[in-house]
Design an enzyme around this catalytic site. Sequence first.
Site, PDB file in Angstrom:
ATOM      1  N   ASP A 119       0.856  -1.188   0.000  1.00 59.22           N
ATOM      2  CA  ASP A 119       0.000   0.000   0.000  1.00 59.22           C
ATOM      3  C   ASP A 119       0.891   1.236   0.000  1.00 59.22           C
ATOM      4  O   ASP A 119       1.316   1.700  -1.058  1.00 59.22           O
ATOM      5  CB  ASP A 119      -0.935  -0.067   1.211  1.00 59.22           C
ATOM      6  CG  ASP A 119      -1.962   1.043   1.242  1.00 59.22           C
ATOM      7  OD1 ASP A 119      -2.036   1.816   0.276  1.00 59.22           O
ATOM      8  OD2 ASP A 119      -2.705   1.152   2.235  1.00 59.22           O
ATOM      9  N   PHE A 168     -10.344  -0.547  -0.434  1.00 57.44           N
ATOM     10  CA  PHE A 168      -9.992  -1.552   0.566  1.00 57.44           C
ATOM     11  C   PHE A 168     -10.464  -2.924   0.087  1.00 57.44           C
ATOM     12  O   PHE A 168     -11.630  -3.104  -0.245  1.00 57.44           O
ATOM     13  CB  PHE A 168     -10.643  -1.211   1.908  1.00 57.44           C
ATOM     14  CG  PHE A 168     -10.141  -2.063   3.022  1.00 57.44           C
ATOM     15  CD1 PHE A 168      -8.951  -1.774   3.666  1.00 57.44           C
ATOM     16  CD2 PHE A 168     -10.862  -3.180   3.418  1.00 57.44           C
ATOM     17  CE1 PHE A 168      -8.477  -2.582   4.692  1.00 57.44           C
ATOM     18  CE2 PHE A 168     -10.396  -4.004   4.442  1.00 57.44           C
ATOM     19  CZ  PHE A 168      -9.209  -3.701   5.082  1.00 57.44           C
ATOM     20  N   VAL A 169      -9.549  -3.894   0.059  1.00 62.21           N
ATOM     21  CA  VAL A 169      -9.887  -5.211  -0.464  1.00 62.21           C
ATOM     22  C   VAL A 169      -9.736  -6.302   0.600  1.00 62.21           C
ATOM     23  O   VAL A 169      -8.984  -6.136   1.572  1.00 62.21           O
ATOM     24  CB  VAL A 169      -9.009  -5.569  -1.690  1.00 62.21           C
ATOM     25  CG1 VAL A 169      -9.380  -4.733  -2.895  1.00 62.21           C
ATOM     26  CG2 VAL A 169      -7.523  -5.398  -1.355  1.00 62.21           C
ATOM     27  N   ARG A 181     -10.479 -13.800   5.151  1.00 57.22           N
ATOM     28  CA  ARG A 181      -9.162 -14.229   4.664  1.00 57.22           C
ATOM     29  C   ARG A 181      -9.261 -15.463   3.780  1.00 57.22           C
ATOM     30  O   ARG A 181      -8.441 -15.683   2.900  1.00 57.22           O
ATOM     31  CB  ARG A 181      -8.241 -14.568   5.846  1.00 57.22           C
ATOM     32  CG  ARG A 181      -7.812 -13.386   6.683  1.00 57.22           C
ATOM     33  CD  ARG A 181      -6.697 -13.819   7.627  1.00 57.22           C
ATOM     34  NE  ARG A 181      -6.505 -12.903   8.730  1.00 57.22           N
ATOM     35  CZ  ARG A 181      -5.761 -11.796   8.679  1.00 57.22           C
ATOM     36  NH1 ARG A 181      -5.146 -11.482   7.569  1.00 57.22           N
ATOM     37  NH2 ARG A 181      -5.632 -11.009   9.730  1.00 57.22           N
TER      38      ARG A 181
HETATM   39  P1  5GP Z   1       1.782  -0.509   3.809  1.00 56.63           P
HETATM   40  O1  5GP Z   1       2.787  -0.548   4.919  1.00 56.63           O
HETATM   41  O2  5GP Z   1       2.339  -0.898   2.460  1.00 56.63           O
HETATM   42  O3  5GP Z   1       1.042   0.784   3.761  1.00 56.63           O
HETATM   43  O4  5GP Z   1       0.652  -1.493   4.213  1.00 56.63           O
HETATM   44  C1  5GP Z   1       0.740  -2.823   4.078  1.00 56.63           C
HETATM   45  C2  5GP Z   1      -0.237  -3.494   5.031  1.00 56.63           C
HETATM   46  O5  5GP Z   1      -1.485  -2.760   5.169  1.00 56.63           O
HETATM   47  C3  5GP Z   1      -0.622  -4.826   4.474  1.00 56.63           C
HETATM   48  O6  5GP Z   1       0.249  -5.834   4.906  1.00 56.63           O
HETATM   49  C4  5GP Z   1      -2.031  -5.021   4.994  1.00 56.63           C
HETATM   50  O7  5GP Z   1      -1.972  -5.595   6.278  1.00 56.63           O
HETATM   51  C5  5GP Z   1      -2.594  -3.610   5.133  1.00 56.63           C
HETATM   52  N1  5GP Z   1      -3.456  -3.239   3.990  1.00 56.63           N
HETATM   53  C6  5GP Z   1      -3.209  -2.289   3.067  1.00 56.63           C
HETATM   54  N2  5GP Z   1      -4.208  -2.212   2.173  1.00 56.63           N
HETATM   55  C7  5GP Z   1      -5.122  -3.156   2.533  1.00 56.63           C
HETATM   56  C8  5GP Z   1      -6.396  -3.573   1.988  1.00 56.63           C
HETATM   57  O8  5GP Z   1      -6.926  -3.068   0.985  1.00 56.63           O
HETATM   58  N3  5GP Z   1      -7.022  -4.594   2.634  1.00 56.63           N
HETATM   59  C9  5GP Z   1      -6.510  -5.200   3.747  1.00 56.63           C
HETATM   60  N4  5GP Z   1      -7.219  -6.182   4.290  1.00 56.63           N
HETATM   61  N5  5GP Z   1      -5.331  -4.805   4.296  1.00 56.63           N
HETATM   62  C10 5GP Z   1      -4.643  -3.811   3.694  1.00 56.63           C
END
Ligand code: 5GP
Length: 190
Positions: A119, A168-169, A181
Site C-alpha cells: 500500500d 480496501f480489499v 481471509r
Molecule cells: P503498507 O505498509 O504498504 O502501507 O501497508 C501494508 C499493510 O497494510 C498490508 O500488509 C495489509 O496488512 C494492510 N493493507 C493495506 N491495504 C489493505 C487492503 O486493501 N485490505 C486489507 N485487508 N489490508 C490492507
Amino acid sequence: LFFFKHKPASEILSGLVGSEMCIRDRLISESEIQSKINEIGDQINEDYDGQDLLIIGILKGAFITISDLAKRLKVDVSFDFMSVSSYEGTETSGQVKIEKDLDIDISGKNILIVEDIFDTGLTLSYLKKILDSRNPKSLEFMCMFIKDTDKTTSLDIKYHGFKIGPEFVVGYGLDFEGKYRELPYLAVLS
Ligand code: 5GP
C-alpha cells in the site's frame, strides 16, 4: 468506498463499519490468481535454479499466497515467518513493530519476503532496513497485490501479482476485522 483515492488503508478502514459490511465485487477471480501464482512460481524456479532460497512470509495476510506458491516451487527452499504491526501514528513515524521475529539466521542466505499487499510501502521498507542489517546474501520482495496509492517510499518489488485500485480489499489472505481471509478470490466490501 471508491472515493477514498490516494488514502492508505488505515484511513479507509476508519470509515468502514463492521456489522454493515458485505462483499460487493469480485475484483480478481480464483483462476486469475492461481495462474499468476503459477507464473511467479515458475519465474522463481528459473531465477533461483541451483541456489537455495529462504522464503519469509509476513503474517497473517501472506499465509495463503505462501501455501499456494510453495506447491509450485522446485528449488531448494525453506520457509520462515514474521509478524509485524504498525505503531500508532505509523504514517508519520514510519515505525513498524516486530510481533514475531524469525527463527532462522538469514546471514549469507537468499531471502524472498512475501507480503500480501503493498500500500504505502512503509511495512516493507522498514522490514528491508531491519533484514538488510542481518547481512543476507540477497533480499527480494514479492507482493500479490500492489495498490494504486501514493507511496511514501519506493521499493523494488521483484515479483508482483496484480496492480489494483486504492479501494480496501479482502480475500486471498486479506481480512476485514479478522474475516474474509479464506476467500479464494480478491473482493471489495461495501
Ligand atoms: P503498507 O505498509 O504498504 O502501507 O501497508 C501494508 C499493510 O497494510 C498490508 O500488509 C495489509 O496488512 C494492510 N493493507 C493495506 N491495504 C489493505 C487492503 O486493501 N485490505 C486489507 N485487508 N489490508 C490492507
